[in-house]
Motif scaffolding. Sequence first.
Motif, PDB file in Angstrom:
ATOM      1  N   ARG A 233     -26.746  50.727 -42.641  1.00 21.41           N
ATOM      2  CA  ARG A 233     -25.383  50.863 -42.108  1.00 21.41           C
ATOM      3  C   ARG A 233     -25.404  51.720 -40.846  1.00 21.41           C
ATOM      4  O   ARG A 233     -24.710  51.425 -39.873  1.00 21.41           O
ATOM      5  CB  ARG A 233     -24.443  51.481 -43.153  1.00 21.41           C
TER       6      ARG A 233
ATOM      7  N   LEU B 145     -26.846  49.670 -37.959  1.00 18.94           N
ATOM      8  CA  LEU B 145     -25.899  48.629 -37.522  1.00 18.94           C
ATOM      9  C   LEU B 145     -24.725  49.248 -36.768  1.00 18.94           C
ATOM     10  O   LEU B 145     -24.288  48.730 -35.742  1.00 18.94           O
ATOM     11  CB  LEU B 145     -25.397  47.829 -38.726  1.00 18.94           C
TER      12      LEU B 145
ATOM     13  N   ILE C 150     -25.845  35.942 -29.538  1.00 19.88           N
ATOM     14  CA  ILE C 150     -26.474  36.731 -30.608  1.00 19.88           C
ATOM     15  C   ILE C 150     -27.971  36.913 -30.359  1.00 19.88           C
ATOM     16  O   ILE C 150     -28.523  37.988 -30.582  1.00 19.88           O
ATOM     17  CB  ILE C 150     -26.241  36.064 -31.997  1.00 19.88           C
TER      18      ILE C 150
ATOM     19  N   ALA D  31     -30.233  40.247 -39.659  1.00 14.43           N
ATOM     20  CA  ALA D  31     -28.877  40.049 -40.215  1.00 14.43           C
ATOM     21  C   ALA D  31     -27.866  39.670 -39.137  1.00 14.43           C
ATOM     22  O   ALA D  31     -26.817  39.115 -39.452  1.00 14.43           O
ATOM     23  CB  ALA D  31     -28.425  41.329 -40.913  1.00 14.43           C
TER      24      ALA D  31
ATOM     25  N   GLY E  39     -24.875  37.082 -39.577  1.00 13.79           N
ATOM     26  CA  GLY E  39     -23.509  37.594 -39.594  1.00 13.79           C
ATOM     27  C   GLY E  39     -22.676  37.123 -38.423  1.00 13.79           C
ATOM     28  O   GLY E  39     -21.467  36.919 -38.550  1.00 13.79           O
ATOM     29  N   GLY E  40     -23.324  36.937 -37.260  1.00 19.22           N
ATOM     30  CA  GLY E  40     -22.541  36.765 -36.045  1.00 19.22           C
ATOM     31  C   GLY E  40     -22.389  35.359 -35.507  1.00 19.22           C
ATOM     32  O   GLY E  40     -21.409  35.072 -34.816  1.00 19.22           O
TER      33      GLY E  40
ATOM     34  N   THR F  63     -19.759  32.839 -37.756  1.00 14.39           N
ATOM     35  CA  THR F  63     -18.414  33.420 -37.772  1.00 14.39           C
ATOM     36  C   THR F  63     -17.711  33.210 -36.426  1.00 14.39           C
ATOM     37  O   THR F  63     -16.550  32.804 -36.368  1.00 14.39           O
ATOM     38  CB  THR F  63     -18.505  34.923 -38.085  1.00 14.39           C
TER      39      THR F  63
ATOM     40  N   ALA G 198     -13.838  33.882 -42.964  1.00 15.21           N
ATOM     41  CA  ALA G 198     -14.507  33.998 -44.275  1.00 15.21           C
ATOM     42  C   ALA G 198     -13.392  34.160 -45.312  1.00 15.21           C
ATOM     43  O   ALA G 198     -13.026  35.273 -45.665  1.00 15.21           O
ATOM     44  CB  ALA G 198     -15.440  35.202 -44.283  1.00 15.21           C
TER      45      ALA G 198
ATOM     46  N   LEU H 234     -17.233  38.259 -48.637  1.00 19.48           N
ATOM     47  CA  LEU H 234     -18.494  38.170 -49.372  1.00 19.48           C
ATOM     48  C   LEU H 234     -18.295  38.854 -50.723  1.00 19.48           C
ATOM     49  O   LEU H 234     -17.469  39.765 -50.829  1.00 19.48           O
ATOM     50  CB  LEU H 234     -19.607  38.871 -48.588  1.00 19.48           C
TER      51      LEU H 234
ATOM     52  N   GLY I 126     -13.577  42.213 -44.022  1.00 17.99           N
ATOM     53  CA  GLY I 126     -14.067  42.725 -45.290  1.00 17.99           C
ATOM     54  C   GLY I 126     -13.622  44.156 -45.539  1.00 17.99           C
ATOM     55  O   GLY I 126     -12.760  44.687 -44.820  1.00 17.99           O
TER      56      GLY I 126
ATOM     57  N   PRO J  28     -20.058  45.262 -39.848  1.00 22.54           N
ATOM     58  CA  PRO J  28     -20.429  46.195 -38.776  1.00 22.54           C
ATOM     59  C   PRO J  28     -20.313  45.563 -37.388  1.00 22.54           C
ATOM     60  O   PRO J  28     -20.366  46.262 -36.376  1.00 22.54           O
ATOM     61  CB  PRO J  28     -21.894  46.531 -39.096  1.00 22.54           C
TER      62      PRO J  28
ATOM     63  N   LEU K  49     -15.008  37.392 -28.600  1.00 26.17           N
ATOM     64  CA  LEU K  49     -13.960  36.364 -28.766  1.00 26.17           C
ATOM     65  C   LEU K  49     -12.880  36.506 -27.692  1.00 26.17           C
ATOM     66  O   LEU K  49     -12.457  35.517 -27.074  1.00 26.17           O
ATOM     67  CB  LEU K  49     -13.302  36.497 -30.141  1.00 26.17           C
TER      68      LEU K  49
END
Length: 512
Positions: free
Chosen positions: A128, A131, A177, A295, A299-300, A303, A365, A369, A436, A443, A452
């Motif tokens: 964590r 990230l 990414i 990750a 993750g990126g 999405t 999502a 998760l 989330g 993160p 975006l």
Amino acid sequence: MDASFLLSGAACAVLLALLYHRFSRTRLPYPPGPPGKLLTGNWHQLPQVQPWLAYTSWATQYGPLVHMRILNQHMLILNTLPPVLDLLDARSALYSDRPFSTMYHALVGRAMAVFSISSLHPRFRRYRRLLHTGLSPRATSGYASLIEAEARTLGAGLRDRPRDVAAHVRRNAGAVIMKLTYGWTVQGDEDYFVKLIEEAFVVGKKANAMGAWMVDAVPAMRHIPDWFPGAYFKRRAHEFREFLSLTDSAPFEWAKTQLATEKYTESFTSRHLRPEDGHSVDAEEEDAIKWCSAALYVGGADTTVSALTSFFYAMSLYPDVQKRAQAELDALLSSEHRLPRVADLPYLPHTQAIVKEVLRWAPVAPLGLPHCLTDNDTYMDYSIPKGTVVFANIWAIMHDPERYPDPFRFDPERFIPDPSKSAISEQPDPRKFAFGFGRRICPGAHFAETSLQLNIATILTLFDISKPTDDEGREIESEVEWSTGVTTHILNLACDVKLRSPEAAALLAQDD
Ligand code: HEM
């Protein structure tokens, strides 16, 4: 030992677990939910398509908390905001674990992956921290030129092949990414690393598919030797393990080689391997950096694709929204004859509101998760046992008419502050739920939002988006289909994308 023997063993184990649960002295009942079968529980009722919709409708029958049992696994769906905040946020110390799958975590070796690591493992905090530092607002501002360059490439692609919106969006997400994570420049639609990682995505999904592997219901099966009849899952696990570890290592090793040559592009990986404070990175830290880097694509990429695709669809349906955002962009940029930059974003409230509304209207999502409890808990006079898998129904929260009046209407104005209304009547910011909850909160949220907003600002500066038309120029109405998965996508996006003006064409031509 043959397959039928294994199956009977599995059934006995499930039965014993059930009897234990039934006769152990549980003081409080489980939350309500659809009645299940003795052995398999609610297995047969698990919705196969867009489950968030079924769970939302179950809420009217069972209330905000819906309990299910899949074999011996408890599952809880939180359909409204108060229990989500009470449990996943306020009790996040208890609710931030991930469900454990014997196949995926133990046999395929993914227990240390960022998405699946236990919140009780010492590595969890380390991940964590890495990230947060690597994707913080400060770090994100360091990636502004990368986001801007890729937004221009997206614009050029839409100009040259306006019918391939979905392909351009996917390319943009992958390229951003890969550059952010490893400093790797994506080469065309058939990029080596992107293809490898996309394949890993598919393999990971297979290995982690809920209910697909008997060994998840009967963990003791992991000890049977590979050559035993019925131990097919073990051979598959070896294949998956090898392939996934290759896909984690290959781009990371490439980034390390670049770093050694001193001809490297700054990235999440390079910044962590060469930390600002100059401390030397040991093998343990390097391994953590590798898992975190791996990750980011997971993750990126998907999405961002989901959110941008929904944006195109929304613009084709709501031309007035588009015009208001374009007027704001023109007022800021047209005298300077340039495309938007990351530094402009704070001055573009309509673009910001569009991003919020995309995240609300078409949650990326819809069930987030799965979280998992590290100990027994009680809530609202119900018992929630240790190990229960908990899903927040983000889709239901975002479409709750009490919080968001007329929830199916795409209306970014709901997030433009209105001085004539009290703060209490403001609609909650969907960014609080889209990413989330608790200790697992995304993160990458700040980076995602920045990329975006900039993409959307660039697209609206350059293009008009409308419904597709037939040969005679009549608009074609089409029903969109959404995919089912952790992230949901429009599968059949169709819209017309046209350069707004010769000035818009000239803005892109500056870069050709
Ligand atoms: C619109 C874009 C995005 C959305 C809607 C989104 C949403 C989410 C959600 C719902 C979760 C699960 C949180 C939970 O368990 O409660 C998550 C986790 C995560 N996201 Fe994102 N995300 C987005 C973009 C990104 C980006 C761009 C990155 C990285 C560059 C990223 C990296 C991650 C990681 C590493 C996790 C795992 C956290 C953990 O398990 O501890 N996400 N995201």
